[in-house]
Design a protein around this motif. Structure first.
Motif, PDB file in Angstrom:
ATOM      1  N   LEU A 112       0.843  -1.190   0.000  1.00 54.34           N
ATOM      2  CA  LEU A 112       0.000   0.000   0.000  1.00 54.34           C
ATOM      3  C   LEU A 112       0.879   1.241   0.000  1.00 54.34           C
ATOM      4  O   LEU A 112       1.788   1.368   0.821  1.00 54.34           O
ATOM      5  N   ALA A 113       0.591   2.141  -0.922  1.00 56.22           N
ATOM      6  CA  ALA A 113       1.301   3.420  -0.979  1.00 56.22           C
ATOM      7  C   ALA A 113       0.293   4.520  -1.275  1.00 56.22           C
ATOM      8  O   ALA A 113      -0.681   4.306  -2.003  1.00 56.22           O
ATOM      9  N   THR A 114       0.492   5.690  -0.688  1.00 60.61           N
ATOM     10  CA  THR A 114      -0.365   6.851  -0.962  1.00 60.61           C
ATOM     11  C   THR A 114       0.482   7.945  -1.587  1.00 60.61           C
ATOM     12  O   THR A 114       1.678   8.080  -1.297  1.00 60.61           O
ATOM     13  N   ARG A 115      -0.151   8.750  -2.450  1.00 63.93           N
ATOM     14  CA  ARG A 115       0.565   9.826  -3.125  1.00 63.93           C
ATOM     15  C   ARG A 115      -0.298  11.079  -3.140  1.00 63.93           C
ATOM     16  O   ARG A 115      -1.512  11.025  -3.323  1.00 63.93           O
ATOM     17  N   GLY A 116       0.342  12.208  -2.906  1.00 68.27           N
ATOM     18  CA  GLY A 116      -0.332  13.489  -2.960  1.00 68.27           C
ATOM     19  C   GLY A 116       0.657  14.578  -3.347  1.00 68.27           C
ATOM     20  O   GLY A 116       1.832  14.297  -3.626  1.00 68.27           O
ATOM     21  N   PRO A 117       0.184  15.812  -3.340  1.00 69.80           N
ATOM     22  CA  PRO A 117       1.068  16.936  -3.711  1.00 69.80           C
ATOM     23  C   PRO A 117       2.313  17.006  -2.843  1.00 69.80           C
ATOM     24  O   PRO A 117       3.368  17.458  -3.296  1.00 69.80           O
ATOM     25  N   GLY A 118       2.202  16.537  -1.621  1.00 70.33           N
ATOM     26  CA  GLY A 118       3.350  16.602  -0.716  1.00 70.33           C
ATOM     27  C   GLY A 118       4.316  15.461  -0.856  1.00 70.33           C
ATOM     28  O   GLY A 118       5.330  15.409  -0.157  1.00 70.33           O
ATOM     29  N   GLY A 119       4.022  14.508  -1.722  1.00 66.75           N
ATOM     30  CA  GLY A 119       4.923  13.380  -1.898  1.00 66.75           C
ATOM     31  C   GLY A 119       4.215  12.059  -1.706  1.00 66.75           C
ATOM     32  O   GLY A 119       2.998  11.992  -1.560  1.00 66.75           O
ATOM     33  N   ALA A 254      -5.591   7.052   6.751  1.00 59.94           N
ATOM     34  CA  ALA A 254      -6.718   7.878   6.306  1.00 59.94           C
ATOM     35  C   ALA A 254      -6.416   9.360   6.505  1.00 59.94           C
ATOM     36  O   ALA A 254      -6.746  10.198   5.653  1.00 59.94           O
ATOM     37  N   GLU A 255      -5.796   9.716   7.630  1.00 56.56           N
ATOM     38  CA  GLU A 255      -5.467  11.121   7.892  1.00 56.56           C
ATOM     39  C   GLU A 255      -4.489  11.656   6.851  1.00 56.56           C
ATOM     40  O   GLU A 255      -4.577  12.816   6.435  1.00 56.56           O
ATOM     41  N   GLU A 256      -3.578  10.826   6.404  1.00 54.12           N
ATOM     42  CA  GLU A 256      -2.626  11.238   5.372  1.00 54.12           C
ATOM     43  C   GLU A 256      -3.363  11.577   4.076  1.00 54.12           C
ATOM     44  O   GLU A 256      -3.076  12.588   3.423  1.00 54.12           O
ATOM     45  N   LEU A 257      -4.332  10.739   3.712  1.00 58.75           N
ATOM     46  CA  LEU A 257      -5.117  11.012   2.511  1.00 58.75           C
ATOM     47  C   LEU A 257      -5.925  12.295   2.669  1.00 58.75           C
ATOM     48  O   LEU A 257      -6.021  13.109   1.748  1.00 58.75           O
ATOM     49  N   LEU A 258      -6.500  12.497   3.842  1.00 54.33           N
ATOM     50  CA  LEU A 258      -7.334  13.681   4.069  1.00 54.33           C
ATOM     51  C   LEU A 258      -6.493  14.952   4.149  1.00 54.33           C
ATOM     52  O   LEU A 258      -6.924  16.023   3.699  1.00 54.33           O
ATOM     53  N   SER A 275      -8.221  15.912  14.289  1.00 57.08           N
ATOM     54  CA  SER A 275      -8.443  14.845  13.322  1.00 57.08           C
ATOM     55  C   SER A 275      -9.377  15.300  12.210  1.00 57.08           C
ATOM     56  O   SER A 275     -10.503  15.732  12.468  1.00 57.08           O
ATOM     57  N   LEU A 276      -8.916  15.192  10.965  1.00 58.11           N
ATOM     58  CA  LEU A 276      -9.780  15.466   9.821  1.00 58.11           C
ATOM     59  C   LEU A 276     -10.822  14.354   9.658  1.00 58.11           C
ATOM     60  O   LEU A 276     -11.976  14.614   9.305  1.00 58.11           O
ATOM     61  N   LEU A 277     -10.411  13.123   9.926  1.00 58.50           N
ATOM     62  CA  LEU A 277     -11.344  12.010   9.856  1.00 58.50           C
ATOM     63  C   LEU A 277     -12.456  12.186  10.896  1.00 58.50           C
ATOM     64  O   LEU A 277     -13.630  11.946  10.617  1.00 58.50           O
ATOM     65  N   GLY A 278     -12.070  12.639  12.082  1.00 63.05           N
ATOM     66  CA  GLY A 278     -13.065  12.879  13.125  1.00 63.05           C
ATOM     67  C   GLY A 278     -14.043  13.971  12.739  1.00 63.05           C
ATOM     68  O   GLY A 278     -15.230  13.904  13.070  1.00 63.05           O
ATOM     69  N   ALA A 279     -13.571  14.982  12.017  1.00 61.52           N
ATOM     70  CA  ALA A 279     -14.459  16.063  11.587  1.00 61.52           C
ATOM     71  C   ALA A 279     -15.496  15.538  10.598  1.00 61.52           C
ATOM     72  O   ALA A 279     -16.682  15.863  10.685  1.00 61.52           O
TER      73      ALA A 279
END
Length: 643
Positions: A112-119, A254-258, A275-279
């Motif tokens: 599993l790998a996640t990617r976004g503007p920050g890397g 999940a927080e990394e994705l959010l 927490s963004l997930l909590g919001a």
């Protein structure tokens, strides 16, 4: 489907099922009870000795495919040899062995790998994420993500987490459990009572909405005592069945994705805990409304690698030969399942507790009953006219695949089985009350059961249907008369607390005395034992889909084939119930259901979810394969028995 429909369903089947009319005397020509004095009587001390052995630590809960289950089979076989039964298994043994899927294991290449503007970030298997046991093997690269709230679609509640968002070709990220599910006023009530909390259901729902993969995460407000960990890989009826890769992740993933998505979502702000997930979860739980959010920016790459855990397992079978030259090629089968839940996990009512599930009542009691009756029959001065086959089935807790294998590969011609008697949970007799299913599957049974119950001081509660969540169903599906004895439900069902010291051994001996009387009467009958197909009565009960009986919701009336069929994509049917919507619409035994109401059906779980999403009176299309050719049938769903 596992027997996780549970004992509540069994109780419904036996207490709310199609009742019988007042018992009538045996039909003309039937054999009355044989109460010969030289026939040994069931012994409570011997029964308890067998239960203690089977429910001991030595056999570690007898999970199908585990060493403890194989050791239990060997011990049962030794008892059959001690009682002089002729082996009915492979190569002169008592073991009818076959290969079965007993679970899954990690293939070692999950990623599993996640990617976004920050890397990009690569996550650790087993620690940060796991592939769930029903996940399909696949690999995806840079797939967009959609947060779909709790991942639930419930039309009857006016709730759809997928409303207004397109997940086709994307990864569906959803919360475990249900909206505010600790609040009894929530839309779904406590999650433990709702199929919508089932991760299999959520994965199937994501697939039916076009998702390429699904990711489950524990929300900060969900079950605060639950640890924030990736769920462990568990045995769950073999690999596959979820149609898409399905992962469980820690909240950090999940927080990394959010966080990546937050730059493109002006209204996404952390809650008081940061927490963004909590919001996002708070929005749903407070407003009681779905909360899908397309996450612009992040992408997921993943690979799932699970291996099917195939092992040799075995039924244990022996025969006591009859002495009547005209009848000894016929037989009465006396059976029970000997497997249980091992160290817990799937099927347990304490699934997060790793401890031996001893299974004293379920079903060391029934297995001890088979052994005790084998001792009694073999020790009698007079042999029966018909053969008596004694069999202990494996795999009942996994979905009846032991008895399914037995009837599909019977060591005796299936048409020569005059009747089958099944015993499952007969060790907790209370107030002398015994529930008996299958009483309507032969015209001989009502009078015979009434006479036997009276002779032994049993308060019988007969139910007509031959279907129910135990091994007799496999025989009834082959048009064999069946009887199923059950002494009642209790709070230790499928828990480690189902221990030998709670067995009512004198009570079980009383049940077995009645079973013995019935079995001897069947063996002694000069003429054939007629079979009756019980007509489903949707107003009074008598069984539902799968191997359950009774319940609520829509009713179709199909009966799956209970042998394991890993090569079949869909639900293979062994038959349909008489008078059911399925029969009226033209669905047949040996059909394979591949779609229901537009939803892909790959297994019994898919079928259950798709069926239960509709209501009685709905008109739906059922797509199936018949003799290799596609067939579409329109059916009007009925009212489920027991409703």
């Amino acid at each position: 489907m596992r027997r996780t429909l549970g004992i509540a369903l069994l109780a419904v089947a036996l207490t709310a099922g199609a009742s019988l009319a007042a018992p009538r005397p045996p039909a003309a020509g039937s054999t009355a009870l044989s109460m010969s004095e030289d026939f040994p009587q069931p012994d409570s001390a011997q029964i308890l000795k067998s239960v203690r052995r089977l429910a001991s630590e030595d056999f570690a809960g007898r999970r199908t495919g585990d060493p403890g289950c194989a050791a239990a089979a060997a011990w049962i076989a030794a008892r059959f040899a001690e009682y002089g039964l002729t082996p009915l298994g492979d190569s002169g043994t008592y073991l009818q062995s076959f290969e079965a899927t007993v679970g899954v294991r990690d293939g070692g290449h999950n990623r599993l790998a996640t990617r976004g503007p920050g890397g990009s970030r690569t996550w650790l298997p087993d620690s940060d994420f796991t592939a769930l046991g029903f996940s399909e093997n696949d690999s995806l690269a840079d797939v967009p993500v959609v947060f779909v709230g709790y991942g639930v679609t419930a039309d009857e509640k006016g709730y759809d987490d997928y409303a207004g968002v397109d997940v086709k070709g994307k990864v569906a990220l959803f919360l475990r459990y249900l909206p505010a599910d600790e609040d009894s006023t929530a839309p779904f009530g406590p999650s433990g009572r709702s199929r919508y909390a089932d991760l299999r259901y959520k994965a199937s729902n994501a697939f039916n909405h076009g998702a390429r993969a699904a990711v489950a995460v524990l929300g900060p407000a969900s079950h605060k005592d639950a640890p924030d960990v990736a769920l462990p890989l568990r045995s769950d009826q073999g690999v596959g069945g979820g149609h898409i890769p399905v992962l469980s992740v820690r909240r950090e993933v999940a927080e990394e994705l959010l966080r990546t998505a937050a730059t493109n979502m002006k209204d996404l702000r952390p809650d008081s805990t940061g927490s963004l997930l909590g919001a996002l979860q708070g929005r749903i739980d407070t407003a009681r409304k779905p909360g899908p959010v397309a996450l612009e920016g992040p992408a997921v790459s993943l690979a799932t690698d699970l291996l099917r855990d195939r092992r040799r397992v075995a039924n244990v079978a022996g025969v006591l030969h009859g002495e009547d030259a005209a009848l000894r090629d016929e037989c009465v089968v006396i059976g029970a399942h000997y497997d249980h839940l091992g160290m817990g996990g799937p099927g347990s009512l304490e699934p997060d507790r790793k401890a031996i599930h001893f299974g004293a009542d379920d079903n060391a009691s029934g297995t001890a009953g088979v052994l005790e009756l084998a001792r009694c029959f073999s020790g009698a001065g007079t042999k029966p006219k018909r053969n008596v086959v004694f069999v202990c089935f494996v795999g009942e807790e996994e979905g009846l695949f032991g008895s399914g294998h037995f009837v599909n590969h019977s060591p005796v011609p299936i048409e020569k089985i005059s009747a089958m008697i099944n015993m499952d949970m007969i060790g907790r007799l209370k107030d002398d009350k015994v529930f008996i299913a299958g009483a309507g599957t032969s015209p001989l049974f009502p009078g015979l059961l009434a006479e036997a119950a009276k002779a032994r001081g049993i308060v019988s509660s007969p139910q007509a249907s031959g279907y129910g969540p135990s091994d007799h169903t496999s025989f009834y599906a082959k048009d064999r008369p069946v009887l199923f004895f059950f002494s009642g439900a209790h709070t230790d069902y499928h828990k480690p607390s189902d221990t030998w010291d709670k067995i009512n051994a004198p009570g079980e001996a009383k049940v077995l005395a009645m079973v013995s009387d019935v079995a001897r009467a069947l063996c002694a009958r000069d003429s054939a034992i007629a079979f009756t197909k019980v007509l489903a009565d949707s107003s009074r009960g008598g069984g539902g889909e799968g191997y359950g009986g009774g319940g609520y919701g829509p009713y179709l009336g199909t009966v799956p084939d209970f042998g394991e069929n890993p090569e079949v994509k869909g639900v293979l049917l062994s038959g349909v119930r008489e008078g059911s919507p399925a029969e009226k619409a033209g669905i047949l035994g040996k059909d394979v259901i591949v779609k229901f109401d537009g939803k892909v059906v790959g297994n019994l779980q898919d079928y259950f979810y798709a069926l239960s999403a509709r209501k009685p009176g709905d008109v739906v299309k059922v797509e199936l394969m018949r003799a290799g050719q596609p067939v579409t049938i329109t059916v009007t769903l009925g009212k489920r028995p027991g409703k």
